[in-house]
Design a protein around this motif. Structure first.
Motif, PDB file in Angstrom:
ATOM      1  N   TYR A 110       0.866  -1.124  -0.045  1.00  8.40           N
ATOM      2  CA  TYR A 110      -0.128   0.060   0.024  1.00  8.40           C
ATOM      3  C   TYR A 110       0.866   1.312   0.054  1.00  8.40           C
ATOM      4  O   TYR A 110       2.039   1.346   0.391  1.00  8.40           O
ATOM      5  N   LEU A 111       0.035   2.383  -0.566  1.00 11.26           N
ATOM      6  CA  LEU A 111       0.985   3.622  -0.373  1.00 11.26           C
ATOM      7  C   LEU A 111      -0.141   4.454   0.439  1.00 11.26           C
ATOM      8  O   LEU A 111      -1.022   4.702  -0.144  1.00 11.26           O
ATOM      9  N   LEU A 112       0.153   5.112   1.521  1.00 11.59           N
ATOM     10  CA  LEU A 112      -0.563   6.027   2.318  1.00 11.59           C
ATOM     11  C   LEU A 112      -0.010   7.520   1.945  1.00 11.59           C
ATOM     12  O   LEU A 112       1.183   7.879   1.924  1.00 11.59           O
ATOM     13  N   LYS A 113      -1.007   8.510   1.889  1.00 11.55           N
ATOM     14  CA  LYS A 113      -0.647   9.753   1.970  1.00 11.55           C
ATOM     15  C   LYS A 113      -0.990  10.378   3.048  1.00 11.55           C
ATOM     16  O   LYS A 113      -2.447  10.251   3.832  1.00 11.55           O
ATOM     17  N   HIS A 114      -0.205  10.910   3.969  1.00  9.10           N
ATOM     18  CA  HIS A 114      -0.460  11.682   5.253  1.00  9.10           C
ATOM     19  C   HIS A 114      -0.675  13.109   5.325  1.00  9.10           C
ATOM     20  O   HIS A 114      -0.164  13.955   4.273  1.00  9.10           O
ATOM     21  N   GLN A 115      -1.536  13.278   6.324  1.00  4.08           N
ATOM     22  CA  GLN A 115      -1.721  14.769   6.645  1.00  4.08           C
ATOM     23  C   GLN A 115      -0.301  15.445   6.977  1.00  4.08           C
ATOM     24  O   GLN A 115       0.555  14.785   7.811  1.00  4.08           O
ATOM     25  N   ARG A 116      -0.020  16.601   6.508  1.00  5.83           N
ATOM     26  CA  ARG A 116       1.210  17.192   6.679  1.00  5.83           C
ATOM     27  C   ARG A 116       1.378  17.908   8.140  1.00  5.83           C
ATOM     28  O   ARG A 116       0.527  18.935   8.101  1.00  5.83           O
ATOM     29  N   ILE A 117       2.328  17.832   8.566  1.00 13.49           N
ATOM     30  CA  ILE A 117       2.547  18.521  10.103  1.00 13.49           C
ATOM     31  C   ILE A 117       3.402  19.889   9.623  1.00 13.49           C
ATOM     32  O   ILE A 117       4.269  19.859   9.012  1.00 13.49           O
ATOM     33  N   PRO A 118       2.800  20.964  10.248  1.00 17.04           N
ATOM     34  CA  PRO A 118       3.333  22.258   9.989  1.00 17.04           C
ATOM     35  C   PRO A 118       4.643  22.565  10.082  1.00 17.04           C
ATOM     36  O   PRO A 118       5.332  23.059   9.156  1.00 17.04           O
ATOM     37  N   PHE A 119       5.114  21.848  11.310  1.00 17.06           N
ATOM     38  CA  PHE A 119       6.498  22.081  11.740  1.00 17.06           C
ATOM     39  C   PHE A 119       6.907  20.773  12.469  1.00 17.06           C
ATOM     40  O   PHE A 119       6.538  20.598  13.673  1.00 17.06           O
ATOM     41  N   ILE A 120       7.934  19.999  11.793  1.00 15.33           N
ATOM     42  CA  ILE A 120       8.659  19.157  12.893  1.00 15.33           C
ATOM     43  C   ILE A 120       9.359  19.311  13.825  1.00 15.33           C
ATOM     44  O   ILE A 120      10.371  20.403  13.557  1.00 15.33           O
ATOM     45  N   SER A 121       9.217  18.881  15.134  1.00 11.75           N
ATOM     46  CA  SER A 121       9.821  19.235  16.262  1.00 11.75           C
ATOM     47  C   SER A 121      10.300  18.155  17.036  1.00 11.75           C
ATOM     48  O   SER A 121       9.586  17.038  16.545  1.00 11.75           O
ATOM     49  N   TYR A 122      11.254  18.355  18.113  1.00 10.33           N
ATOM     50  CA  TYR A 122      11.732  16.784  18.469  1.00 10.33           C
ATOM     51  C   TYR A 122      11.748  17.099  20.241  1.00 10.33           C
ATOM     52  O   TYR A 122      11.469  18.371  20.430  1.00 10.33           O
ATOM     53  N   PRO A 123      11.790  16.231  20.861  1.00 11.13           N
ATOM     54  CA  PRO A 123      11.474  16.239  22.217  1.00 11.13           C
ATOM     55  C   PRO A 123      12.518  16.949  23.047  1.00 11.13           C
ATOM     56  O   PRO A 123      12.309  17.411  24.067  1.00 11.13           O
TER      57      PRO A 123
END
Length: 472
Positions: free
Chosen positions: A75-88
């Motif tokens: 399968y190939l999934l299309k995901h909702q895009r996160i506005p800004f990737i952050s880290y813990p």
């Protein structure tokens, strides 16, 4: 046809990889994960949780719509895009706590439907505004009756231990976590705890005892393996009990250093006059109304006053950054309480998050992620130029590279804030002048507007580098 390379941080997952394609986020589901994915999908839980904004929304891409360059997969999934990737290691205490509770609540709800998470990575949580959201749907799998929580150790290292570090010892997790991407080892935390901490049953069972078991496994690995094989099965009720116990404990945790810090009370006790504050807020609102940025960065956001002004003016969302832990905690709580599209994060601007992890590409640094529509930096540049001895031209260039349009406040030496900074040190900053600042800004952008906002000579400079021959 050459294959498109997956996003560097997704290489660890054998179930599938993540790709960025023309602004879309795509995830392959490999044949080895087909049965597991279909079981989760067909249960309806993915749709239910995504509609509640608890996990990232996704849809299956049909064969005809499949982009070229993506490897064949089940399968190939299309995901909702996160506005800004952050880290813990960039999250505040309160944000990390919210992420931990989100993970545990998700686990508990999955168990009710006979599913579990295969791991407990904090990197599987992202934020939209102040709200945590789970992004790794392929880590959801069917529950096996009698199994233990395989992600317990990882949860402790990446959620619980960083929270305890500040809750019990008043030490912020950010720098340590950034230098140890798998989290804070339980054995290290156990060595740091005072005797009084160990009288708590939660601390003893989740930290002290776990550290002893880890050390025992290191000393006698064969015995540890045999003990694991001989262990009794864990009932589903027992599994849920562990999760609920942790949830109840984490919900009660608060920072031990919740008092005043250098800048944590700045929003309420600063050198601004009421008129100056109003002028700045008005300027930010007008700036946001003019440019309508989808994503704006607020450097030196403090407790979020000017982030809110930018949202009021028309910015769709804001990522705030500040060095002061208390200020970021307050800003995050404020965002949650008033439901703002604002995510405050921790940043040491003189030592921002680097590219790191495997091949130094697994976790992207601040420079590559902080490319946004607009930027504001109020009462910020002097902390680098005066406080950290960074040459003023470098400060200006670094700021302008973040966004094509922005507002930078210049604080002159006559201002009381800089006078305090120079009170106990030699003034070695002969080139720190408004003329030097303006000349440097003019060399890499067009100065659209200049506004004096204080009696001490603070000036807001609005710039636009889009028509200055600079990169967009």
């Amino acid at each position: 046809m050459s294959l498109q390379a997956p996003i560097d941080g997704s290489f660890r997952d054998p179930s599938g990889h993540v790709y960025a394609n023309s602004g879309s986020i795509l995830r392959t589901v490999n044949e080895t994960a087909r049965v597991q994915y279909e079981a989760v999908r067909d249960s309806g839980i993915l749709s239910e949780l995504s509609l509640a904004d608890r996990i990232v929304a996704s849809e299956e891409v049909s064969g005809n719509d499949r982009p070229s360059g993506i490897p064949d997969s089940a399968y190939l999934l299309k995901h909702q895009r996160i506005p800004f990737i952050s880290y813990p290691y960039e999250w505040s205490f309160e944000a990390l706590k919210a992420a931990a509770l989100h993970h545990l609540d998700l686990q508990l709800d999955l168990l009710e439907r006979n599913f579990v998470l295969s791991d407990a990575s904090s990197y599987n949580i992202q934020f939209i505004g102040p709200k945590p959201i789970f992004i790794d749907i392929l880590s959801i799998r069917p529950y096996i009756d009698g199994e233990f929580w395989s992600g317990h150790r990882q949860f402790c290292q990446q959620f619980l231990n960083p929270l305890l570090l500040r809750s019990l010892l008043g030490v912020s997790h950010n720098a340590w976590f950034r230098g140890s991407l798998e989290g804070i080892p339980t054995s290290d935390l156990s060595r740091m705890l005072r005797l009084r901490h160990k009288f708590s049953w939660n601390v003893f069972s989740q930290v002290v005892l776990q550290a002893r078991l880890e050390q025992s496994a290191l000393n006698s690995p064969d015995s540890a393996i045999q003990r694991a094989k001989d262990s009794k099965r864990l009932s589903k009720l027992g599994y849920q009990g562990i999760l609920r116990q942790l949830r109840n404990w984490i919900k009660r945790l608060h920072p031990a250093d919740a008092g005043k810090t250098v800048w944590g009370e700045y929003a309420a006790n600063n050198t601004y006059s009421d008129e100056e504050a109003l002028l700045k807020k008005k300027a930010i609102r007008e700036f946001a109304a003019k440019y309508q940025p989808g994503l704006l960065i607020d450097l030196g956001c403090n407790t979020g006053d000017f982030s809110i002004s930018s949202l009021d003016g028309g910015a769709k969302s804001v990522i705030g950054f500040d060095f002061d832990q208390r200020a970021v905690d307050l800003a995050y709580s404020r965002s949650v309480t008033t439901n703002l599209a604002m995510l405050p994060l921790w940043l040491d601007a003189a030592n921002p998050s680097p590219d790191q992890g495997w091949k130094q590409t697994e976790r992207a640094g601040f420079a590559s992620r902080a490319k946004v529509d607009a930027m504001i930096a109020l009462a910020f540049e002097h902390h680098l130029a005066i406080g950290r001895n960074v040459p003023l031209p470098q400060v200006v260039k670094w700021l302008v590279e973040i966004a094509p349009v922005g507002i930078i406040e210049f604080v002159p030496k006559t201002d009381s804030t800089i006078q305090k900074m120079l009170a106990l040190r030699e003034d070695i900053f002969a080139d720190y002048t408004e003329k030097s600042f303006a000349d440097e800004l003019s060399s890499c952008a067009t100065i659209v507007q200049k506004q004096v906002v204080s009696e001490s000579g603070r000036v807001l400079y609005t710039y636009d580098r889009r028509d200055n021959g600079s990169p967009q």
